[in-house]
Design an enzyme around this catalytic site. Structure first.
Site, mmCIF file in Angstrom:
data_model
loop_
_atom_site.group_PDB
_atom_site.id
_atom_site.type_symbol
_atom_site.label_atom_id
_atom_site.label_comp_id
_atom_site.label_asym_id
_atom_site.label_seq_id
_atom_site.Cartn_x
_atom_site.Cartn_y
_atom_site.Cartn_z
ATOM 1 N N GLU A 195 0.831 -1.213 0.000
ATOM 2 C CA GLU A 195 0.000 0.000 0.000
ATOM 3 C C GLU A 195 0.865 1.263 0.000
ATOM 4 O OE1 GLU A 195 -3.071 -0.048 -0.535
ATOM 5 O OE2 GLU A 195 -3.929 -1.884 0.276
ATOM 6 N N HIS A 223 -2.879 1.272 8.556
ATOM 7 C CA HIS A 223 -3.972 0.549 7.884
ATOM 8 C C HIS A 223 -4.078 -0.834 8.511
ATOM 9 C CE1 HIS A 223 -6.312 -1.679 5.077
ATOM 10 N NE2 HIS A 223 -5.271 -2.383 4.674
ATOM 11 N N HIS A 246 -7.185 -4.288 9.518
ATOM 12 C CA HIS A 246 -8.420 -4.970 9.112
ATOM 13 C C HIS A 246 -9.305 -5.288 10.325
ATOM 14 C CE1 HIS A 246 -5.932 -6.656 5.429
ATOM 15 N NE2 HIS A 246 -6.201 -5.372 5.321
ATOM 16 N N GLU A 304 -17.209 7.933 23.885
ATOM 17 C CA GLU A 304 -15.770 8.153 23.624
ATOM 18 C C GLU A 304 -15.472 8.327 22.131
ATOM 19 O OE1 GLU A 304 -16.688 6.222 26.018
ATOM 20 O OE2 GLU A 304 -15.395 6.712 27.713
ATOM 21 N N HIS A 314 -12.690 -3.897 3.061
ATOM 22 C CA HIS A 314 -11.257 -4.161 3.105
ATOM 23 C C HIS A 314 -10.647 -3.847 4.482
ATOM 24 C CE1 HIS A 314 -6.999 -3.074 1.398
ATOM 25 N NE2 HIS A 314 -6.950 -3.805 2.487
HETATM 26 O O1 2HA Z 1 -0.503 -5.440 3.353
HETATM 27 O O2 2HA Z 1 -3.504 -5.116 4.094
HETATM 28 O O3 2HA Z 1 -4.078 -3.716 1.965
HETATM 29 C C1 2HA Z 1 -1.634 -6.183 3.215
HETATM 30 C C2 2HA Z 1 -2.809 -5.298 3.134
HETATM 31 C C3 2HA Z 1 -3.103 -4.663 1.843
HETATM 32 ZN ZN ZN Z 2 -5.397 -4.200 3.754
#
Ligand code: 2HA
Ligand code: ZN
Length: 233
Positions: free
Chosen positions: A118, A141, A143, A172, A213
């Site tokens: 990314e 970033h 998940h 909060e 995502h």
């Molecule tokens: O690096 O999460 O978006 C792996 C990821 C790609």
């Molecule tokens: Zn990702």
């Protein structure tokens, strides 16, 4: 083995903060296999670092990012695990320098670990933030599965529906994530399309949901970016 971190307490602190957050992401269950990525602007005025030779050829970023001239970043490595970054940050991440032409980067330390898939969106965000005079230095970033699950409901993709729902659930969230959660329609992970859609929404939000995502947050440092995602989740 020697490391660029040797005798550089400030750089060491920043890299180990990334490692700490990487450990949290794994413990939260938000970082399957190599999932997620972190980059931090660590641009340092240190002549010795500036003189370090690259560990290989300059690699194209794929676009020109004028505000990143000669900037330095610590980046999680592509295909590396957050749980490994937590314990061995300099083996699962690397320090890169953006070239004078603002369109390439070189890996300078400690090992030739290629940065996150990314990188395009992360560097575009850093460039945008510097351009508008922001003091934000971190992009995280990850998940978070509960939040991602909510993006499968089209109702929650409408502007600020999810923000208002989250704010109404836990006070909060409003206090610590006052700009709410922006929604970025699905785009291929790692693409410039995703990067550009994200930049547009950075005007209004510090935390963005990449539909189906994951979440991407920007902050003054990696801990603050993590805290916002943690509060919303
Ligand atoms: O690096 O999460 O978006 C792996 C990821 C790609
Ligand atoms: Zn990702």
């Amino acid at each position: 083995m020697s490391s660029i971190l040797d005798n550089r307490p400030e750089l060491t602190k920043q890299v180990w903060e990334v490692a700490e957050v990487a450990g949290y992401l794994w413990q939260k269950g938000w970082a399957e296999r190599n999932g997620g990525n972190i980059t931090v602007n660590i641009t340092v005025i240190d002549d010795e670092i500036r003189k370090l030779p690259p560990l290989g050829r300059a690699i194209s970023i794929g676009r020109t990012l004028p505000y990143l001239k000669n900037a330095y970043f610590f980046c999680k490595g592509t295909n590396k695990r957050m749980r490994d970054l937590a314990r061995y940050p300099m083996e699962n991440g690397s320090i890169i320098r953006i070239s004078k032409d603002c369109a390439h980067y070189e890996i300078i330390a400690d090992q030739a670990v290629k940065p996150t898939s990314e990188l395009a969106s992360h560097l575009s965000m850093h460039n945008h933030l510097i351009g508008k005079g922001s003091n934000y230095k971190a992009v995280v970033h990850t998940h978070p599965i509960d939040l991602i699950a909510m993006t499968h409901n089209p109702e929650f993709l409408k502007k600020d529906v999810l923000t208002n729902l989250l704010w109404s659930m836990i006070p909060e969230t409003r206090a610590f994530c006052p700009r709410g959660l922006g929604i970025i329609p699905y785009a291929l992970p790692g693409s410039f399309e995703l990067a550009d859609a994200t930049l547009k929404e950075l005007e209004d939000y510090d935390v963005l949901m990449w539909e189906k995502h994951g979440v991407c947050a920007v902050g003054e440092n990696v801990m603050e970016a993590f805290d916002m995602i943690d509060t919303l989740s």
